[in-house]
Design a protein around this motif. Structure first.
Motif, PDB file in Angstrom:
ATOM      1  N   THR A 166     -25.288 -39.564  10.306  1.00 23.66           N
ATOM      2  CA  THR A 166     -25.011 -39.453  11.751  1.00 23.66           C
ATOM      3  C   THR A 166     -26.303 -39.354  12.563  1.00 23.66           C
ATOM      4  O   THR A 166     -26.317 -39.709  13.738  1.00 23.66           O
ATOM      5  CB  THR A 166     -24.117 -38.237  12.079  1.00 23.66           C
ATOM      6  OG1 THR A 166     -24.768 -37.051  11.612  1.00 23.66           O
ATOM      7  CG2 THR A 166     -22.745 -38.359  11.446  1.00 23.66           C
ATOM      8  N   ARG A 221     -28.487 -43.525  12.957  1.00 25.13           N
ATOM      9  CA  ARG A 221     -28.653 -43.696  14.412  1.00 25.13           C
ATOM     10  C   ARG A 221     -30.105 -43.940  14.765  1.00 25.13           C
ATOM     11  O   ARG A 221     -30.429 -44.788  15.584  1.00 25.13           O
ATOM     12  CB  ARG A 221     -28.242 -42.399  15.108  1.00 25.13           C
ATOM     13  CG  ARG A 221     -26.857 -42.416  15.615  1.00 25.13           C
ATOM     14  CD  ARG A 221     -26.627 -41.217  16.484  1.00 25.13           C
ATOM     15  NE  ARG A 221     -25.433 -41.438  17.255  1.00 25.13           N
ATOM     16  CZ  ARG A 221     -25.211 -40.972  18.442  1.00 25.13           C
ATOM     17  NH1 ARG A 221     -26.108 -40.245  19.055  1.00 25.13           N
ATOM     18  NH2 ARG A 221     -24.085 -41.216  19.066  1.00 25.13           N
ATOM     19  N   SER A 253     -18.655 -33.116   3.710  1.00 23.70           N
ATOM     20  CA  SER A 253     -18.587 -33.355   5.162  1.00 23.70           C
ATOM     21  C   SER A 253     -18.013 -32.128   5.868  1.00 23.70           C
ATOM     22  O   SER A 253     -17.372 -31.266   5.255  1.00 23.70           O
ATOM     23  CB  SER A 253     -17.700 -34.566   5.444  1.00 23.70           C
ATOM     24  OG  SER A 253     -16.362 -34.242   5.123  1.00 23.70           O
ATOM     25  N   PRO A 284     -14.118 -35.833  15.846  1.00 28.61           N
ATOM     26  CA  PRO A 284     -13.586 -36.129  14.508  1.00 28.61           C
ATOM     27  C   PRO A 284     -14.390 -37.190  13.744  1.00 28.61           C
ATOM     28  O   PRO A 284     -14.611 -37.051  12.533  1.00 28.61           O
ATOM     29  CB  PRO A 284     -12.165 -36.624  14.790  1.00 28.61           C
ATOM     30  CG  PRO A 284     -11.817 -36.040  16.116  1.00 28.61           C
ATOM     31  CD  PRO A 284     -13.079 -35.911  16.889  1.00 28.61           C
ATOM     32  N   ALA A 285     -14.862 -38.219  14.418  1.00 28.39           N
ATOM     33  CA  ALA A 285     -15.598 -39.282  13.701  1.00 28.39           C
ATOM     34  C   ALA A 285     -16.905 -38.734  13.136  1.00 28.39           C
ATOM     35  O   ALA A 285     -17.283 -39.023  11.995  1.00 28.39           O
ATOM     36  CB  ALA A 285     -15.866 -40.459  14.639  1.00 28.39           C
ATOM     37  N   ILE A 286     -17.588 -37.921  13.919  1.00 24.92           N
ATOM     38  CA  ILE A 286     -18.837 -37.312  13.434  1.00 24.92           C
ATOM     39  C   ILE A 286     -18.528 -36.378  12.256  1.00 24.92           C
ATOM     40  O   ILE A 286     -19.207 -36.401  11.225  1.00 24.92           O
ATOM     41  CB  ILE A 286     -19.543 -36.530  14.578  1.00 24.92           C
ATOM     42  CG1 ILE A 286     -20.076 -37.498  15.635  1.00 24.92           C
ATOM     43  CG2 ILE A 286     -20.656 -35.627  14.043  1.00 24.92           C
ATOM     44  CD1 ILE A 286     -21.260 -38.341  15.231  1.00 24.92           C
ATOM     45  N   ARG A 287     -17.469 -35.584  12.390  1.00 24.45           N
ATOM     46  CA  ARG A 287     -17.171 -34.594  11.328  1.00 24.45           C
ATOM     47  C   ARG A 287     -16.792 -35.241  10.003  1.00 24.45           C
ATOM     48  O   ARG A 287     -16.961 -34.662   8.942  1.00 24.45           O
ATOM     49  CB  ARG A 287     -16.064 -33.643  11.797  1.00 24.45           C
ATOM     50  CG  ARG A 287     -16.516 -32.709  12.886  1.00 24.45           C
ATOM     51  CD  ARG A 287     -15.598 -31.532  13.001  1.00 24.45           C
ATOM     52  NE  ARG A 287     -14.288 -31.871  13.527  1.00 24.45           N
ATOM     53  CZ  ARG A 287     -13.991 -31.955  14.820  1.00 24.45           C
ATOM     54  NH1 ARG A 287     -14.919 -31.740  15.729  1.00 24.45           N
ATOM     55  NH2 ARG A 287     -12.775 -32.251  15.210  1.00 24.45           N
ATOM     56  N   ASN A 288     -16.251 -36.453  10.077  1.00 19.79           N
ATOM     57  CA  ASN A 288     -15.919 -37.162   8.835  1.00 19.79           C
ATOM     58  C   ASN A 288     -17.168 -37.588   8.084  1.00 19.79           C
ATOM     59  O   ASN A 288     -17.118 -37.828   6.877  1.00 19.79           O
ATOM     60  CB  ASN A 288     -15.079 -38.405   9.132  1.00 19.79           C
ATOM     61  CG  ASN A 288     -13.617 -38.031   9.263  1.00 19.79           C
ATOM     62  OD1 ASN A 288     -13.183 -37.019   8.725  1.00 19.79           O
ATOM     63  ND2 ASN A 288     -12.875 -38.827  10.002  1.00 19.79           N
ATOM     64  N   MET A 289     -18.284 -37.708   8.790  1.00 21.75           N
ATOM     65  CA  MET A 289     -19.527 -38.195   8.177  1.00 21.75           C
ATOM     66  C   MET A 289     -20.557 -37.071   8.001  1.00 21.75           C
ATOM     67  O   MET A 289     -21.245 -37.015   6.985  1.00 21.75           O
ATOM     68  CB  MET A 289     -20.162 -39.288   9.054  1.00 21.75           C
ATOM     69  CG  MET A 289     -19.283 -40.484   9.335  1.00 21.75           C
ATOM     70  SD  MET A 289     -18.833 -41.361   7.847  1.00 21.75           S
ATOM     71  CE  MET A 289     -20.410 -42.078   7.400  1.00 21.75           C
TER      72      MET A 289
END
Ligand code: FAD
Length: 273
Positions: free
Chosen positions: A31, A35, A72, A95-100
């Motif tokens: 993340t 980036r 994660s 949620p998308a960040i927390r999955n990674m």
């Protein structure tokens, strides 16, 4: 110049690859580092993936918890034994960040990030670090105090004792709800023995360049009952040792102003998250 992607079969091989190439970076969830590469950081030449290294496991052995570095935030939030850490994990990104986003990556996240590291600091976590030659367990506080940039060492996991029921507290102050970066965060483990605090550990995020222990606060709480007088004494020394930075979330001045307010709420039980 193209970006290389490398898969390795062991942590040792990853550490050797990191040591051999100054442009190589280990990737947890990516993340931040992916980036950074996408944003044009040309010093990043190769991404070494953590997938397949078995670093995404959580083990609970009696009261001892070991969390693989590639676990994660979503994995933490879903674990039945780690309910007390759910608010911490769920305070990190959407949620998308927390999955990674991984536990290991959070230990290296730049200011004001590192909310999970703050919780681990309050829990007295030990970190297992491997380089090309050896593996060692070190105190998280020692790791956070080191120059951690671009070092060819890999955190494989973190380990801590489960706190007594109800002893863990966490608060994160944000400007942009629900998932902004920290104005500050506070985590505390406040075990009680015969109604007195015994073994207090309090940690702050965004109150210094890296997550830090609030030792003066711990000292004010230790051996005392958690009443108004003790809380007032702890709040009085809340800012000791703090050196926050100014950033788009808040100025250093603002952080110092609001810290005592949130520490008081946390210690009084009025602010958990
Ligand atoms: C939109 C957005 C919101 C965010 N919100 C928050 C937030 O609220 N709170 C917060 O704390 N963070 C936040 N973050 C930052 C980040 O997502 C988290 O800190 C995350 O836990 C970093 O983990 P990662 O696995 O993605 O790190 P990566 O990007 O994979 O890696 C980050 C750094 O750590 C190193 N690294 C990763 N794993 C290891 C390892 N096992 N051993 C050694 N070095 C390692 C990498 O080489 C790199 O230098 C946010 C990021 C974004 C993009």
């Amino acid at each position: 110049m193209p970006l290389g992607i490398m898969r390795v079969e062991s942590v040792g091989a990853a550490a050797r690859a990191l040591a051999a190439d100054a442009g190589a970076r280990f990737v947890g969830g990516g993340t931040l580092v992916v980036r950074d590469a996408n944003a044009g950081n040309v010093s990043i030449k190769t991404l070494i993936l953590s997938d397949g290294l078995g670093l995404d496991r959580i083990a609970v052995d009696g009261t001892r918890v070991t969390i693989g570095a590639a676990t994660s935030m979503a994995g933490i939030a879903a674990h039945p034994t780690l309910g007390f850490l759910k608010p911490v994990a769920e305070s990190i990104g959407g949620p998308a960040i927390r999955n990674m986003a991984t536990v290991g990556g959070n230990l290296f996240a730049p200011y004001p990030y590192g909310d999970f590291a703050v919780a681990l600091l309050a829990l007295g976590a030990t970190v297992t670090v491997e380089d090309a030659d050896r593996s060692e367990a070190i105190d998280l506080e020692a790791l956070l105090g080191k120059d951690r940039r671009n070092k060819p060492a890999i955190v494989t996991g973190v380990s801590f004792e489960l706190p007594p029921a109800g002893a863990f507290r966490f608060a994160k102050v944000v400007r942009r709800k629900p998932h902004g970066a920290s104005v500050l965060s506070i985590a505390a483990v406040l075990p009680l023995a015969e109604r007195k605090v015994a073994g207090a550990r309090v940690a702050y995020g965004a109150m210094a360049a890296t997550p830090m222990r609030a030792r003066a606060v711990e000292k004010a709480l230790e051996g005392q009952s958690l009443d108004e007088r003790t809380i007032a004494a702890a709040v009085k020394v809340a800012a000791e040792g703090c050196a926050p930075l100014s950033d788009p979330q808040a100025s250093a001045w603002y952080r110092l102003q609001v810290l005592p307010v949130h520490l008081r709420r946390l210690l009084s039980g009025g602010e958990r998250h």
